[in-house]
Design a protein around this motif. Structure first.
Motif, PDB file in Angstrom:
ATOM      1  N   ARG A  39       0.805  -1.222   0.000  1.00 57.75           N
ATOM      2  CA  ARG A  39       0.000   0.000   0.000  1.00 57.75           C
ATOM      3  C   ARG A  39       0.840   1.274   0.000  1.00 57.75           C
ATOM      4  NH1 ARG A  39      -5.366  -0.590   2.006  1.00 57.75           N
ATOM      5  NH2 ARG A  39      -5.238   1.434   3.026  1.00 57.75           N
ATOM      6  N   SER A  40       2.140   1.151   0.085  1.00 57.97           N
ATOM      7  CA  SER A  40       3.004   2.328   0.161  1.00 57.97           C
ATOM      8  C   SER A  40       2.874   3.174  -1.108  1.00 57.97           C
ATOM      9  CB  SER A  40       4.465   1.901   0.359  1.00 57.97           C
ATOM     10  OG  SER A  40       5.319   3.015   0.286  1.00 57.97           O
ATOM     11  N   ARG A  41       2.468   4.417  -0.947  1.00 55.54           N
ATOM     12  CA  ARG A  41       2.293   5.305  -2.099  1.00 55.54           C
ATOM     13  C   ARG A  41       3.620   5.625  -2.769  1.00 55.54           C
ATOM     14  NH1 ARG A  41      -1.649   7.601   1.511  1.00 55.54           N
ATOM     15  NH2 ARG A  41      -3.761   7.462   0.631  1.00 55.54           N
ATOM     16  N   ILE A  42       4.663   5.830  -1.978  1.00 56.15           N
ATOM     17  CA  ILE A  42       5.938   6.212  -2.560  1.00 56.15           C
ATOM     18  C   ILE A  42       6.527   5.056  -3.367  1.00 56.15           C
ATOM     19  CG2 ILE A  42       7.241   5.543  -0.490  1.00 56.15           C
ATOM     20  CD1 ILE A  42       7.984   8.457  -2.920  1.00 56.15           C
ATOM     21  N   THR A  43       6.317   3.811  -2.911  1.00 53.25           N
ATOM     22  CA  THR A  43       6.805   2.660  -3.670  1.00 53.25           C
ATOM     23  C   THR A  43       6.087   2.550  -5.008  1.00 53.25           C
ATOM     24  OG1 THR A  43       7.305   1.483  -1.614  1.00 53.25           O
ATOM     25  CG2 THR A  43       7.155   0.169  -3.618  1.00 53.25           C
ATOM     26  N   LYS A  44       4.772   2.700  -4.985  1.00 51.09           N
ATOM     27  CA  LYS A  44       4.009   2.630  -6.232  1.00 51.09           C
ATOM     28  C   LYS A  44       4.383   3.780  -7.156  1.00 51.09           C
ATOM     29  CE  LYS A  44       0.000   0.371  -4.147  1.00 51.09           C
ATOM     30  NZ  LYS A  44      -1.426   0.476  -3.839  1.00 51.09           N
ATOM     31  N   ALA A  45       4.532   4.978  -6.582  1.00 53.85           N
ATOM     32  CA  ALA A  45       4.886   6.132  -7.413  1.00 53.85           C
ATOM     33  C   ALA A  45       6.254   5.949  -8.058  1.00 53.85           C
ATOM     34  CB  ALA A  45       4.854   7.405  -6.571  1.00 53.85           C
TER      35      ALA A  45
END
Length: 443
Positions: free
Chosen positions: A121-127
């Motif tokens: 769910r980490s936004r920075i990882t997905k981004a």
């Protein structure tokens, strides 16, 4: 206007979005953000290509061949840069993927497999993955736009805007890579993982409606119909509250969810009880109940406590033997229970816009939450004075905050812990030391 509302405190407050279950499910997937980024960068590239063609057409109309010749020389230099960027992006993607796998493996082994969801769910990882893949796709698209014609009069397109866009994406990629490494290192530290679990748990608690004005789930009347579960077996992840309230209002009934969020359901098992009328058509209830292979934070009030308890148990195991981590988990358990100590529990009541209760969703009771937070840790705590002292201090704090009718489970756990310490303490001095409450365990 939405057909439903929830009462929060003394006024009609937050209204979860109609597509909130879909939004939460997309957050639990890793494919959506990179896929959306690659589609978006293709659309942006088409726009940049149109701009480049317009610039070339304007220069040719003005017969400014000198400027076109300079652009062609720029294109030759930019092509080498774009080619290098395309190769570097694949290397960066491999590095990010390797870091993620190592971080997930370490977190799963040392904390609990349930915390892997935090990395997903980490936004920075997905981004980071999304921008890296989008940059790589953009370099491939830009390379197809370079024209091999050297005569400025015959050139049709010079990827000027596209090259600048590629350099901008490279700069964004480097920035995100730094942020990604920092975020990953934070998630590999247990204190930050525990804090994230607590914050997610508080977000779920805040989204639950609080009954006001004498609302009760007991006055629904007799059950007039049952709705069985259709589809695959699995864990009940969430329900589409807005859709169920809208269906119940349209058919003049009250729907009551039978299993709790997080329960395992099988085909044919009753999942909804209908009060006050016939069962709505099955087609209107389709996709209102979501089943998956594992629990999620969305609408699951006890999932955070489950993870905190798992982390504490793993820390107290002989393989890990880290009582300080167990104390940190107990800190958040006490914090979460303190926030719920005076809050009405047992059921979440959802109303339509006319103020009539249309959906009743069961939630864990106070005793069940206390047992979930303390039982397993208490049974593993004897022999660890640090954990015992912290648990005693936490129970004492909760006894001060909880109303009289909610003190029984707290007193029960305190007495059971005292009895276990009496059995395991080797000397009276050790017993006295272990029974001394301390918010830091052994400060």
């Amino acid at each position: 206007m939405s057909d439903w509302m929830v009462t929060q405190g003394s006024s009609a407050g937050r209204r979860p979005r109609a597509l909130s279950p879909l939004r939460e499910h997309l957050r639990d997937t890793f494919w959506f953000a990179p896929t959306a980024a690659m589609v978006s960068v293709f659309v942006v590239w088409v726009g940049a290509q149109v701009l480049d063609a317009a610039i070339v057409d304007a220069l040719q109309e003005d017969r400014d061949y000198e400027t076109l010749d300079e652009l062609l020389r720029f294109a030759e230099d930019a092509k080498a840069v774009v080619t290098a960027v395309g190769s570097a992006m694949m290397t960066f993607i491999g590095v990010v993927f390797s870091i993620s796998l190592v971080a997930v493996q370490m977190a799963s082994g040392q904390f609990t497999p349930r915390v892997v969801r935090l990395f997903v769910r980490s936004r920075i990882t997905k981004a980071t993955f999304a921008v890296f893949l989008a940059t790589f796709v953009l370099t491939l698209l830009v390379l197809t736009s370079f024209d091999s014609v050297e005569d400025p009069r015959a050139v049709t397109s010079v990827p000027l805007v596209q090259s600048v866009l590629t350099l901008g994406m490279v700069g964004l990629s480097l920035l995100l890579f730094v942020l990604y490494v920092n975020a990953t290192l934070r998630l590999m530290r247990i204190s930050h993982v525990i804090a994230r679990i607590a914050s997610e748990s508080f977000r779920v608690a805040a989204s639950m409606p609080v009954p006001v004005g004498g609302q009760e789930a007991s006055g629904l009347g007799a059950v007039t119909a049952w709705v069985p579960h259709e589809g695959r077996a699995g864990v009940l992840r969430d329900v589409h509250v807005a859709r169920l309230v809208r269906v119940a209002r349209k058919h003049g009934v009250v729907l009551r969810l039978i299993p709790r969020i997080g329960d395992f359901v099988v085909p044919g098992m009753p999942v909804l009880a209908v009060h006050g009328g016939p069962v709505p058509p099955r087609r209107v209830l389709r996709y209102a109940i979501s089943v998956g292979v594992e629990r999620t934070y969305h609408q699951d009030l006890g999932f955070g406590l489950r993870q905190l308890s798992d982390i504490a148990l793993r820390a107290l195991s002989s393989a890990i033997n880290d009582p300080t981590t167990a104390v940190q988990a107990l800190d958040r358990v006490v914090q979460f229970l303190a926030a719920l100590s005076r809050r009405p529990l047992d059921a979440a009541l959802y109303q339509d816009r006319a103020g009539a209760v249309r959906l009743v969703q069961p939630v864990p009771r106070w005793t069940e939450l206390v047992d979930l937070g303390f039982t397993e840790v208490r049974m593993s705590a004897p022999g660890n004075p640090q954990v015992c002292r912290r648990m005693l201090a936490g129970l004492d704090d909760l006894l001060l905050l909880a109303p009289p009718e909610r003190r029984e489970p707290l007193l029960r756990h305190r007495e059971l812990l005292r009895q276990a310490i009496d059995v395991t303490a080797s000397t009276p001095a050790d017993r006295e030391f272990t029974l001394r409450p301390d918010r830091q365990g052994i400060g």
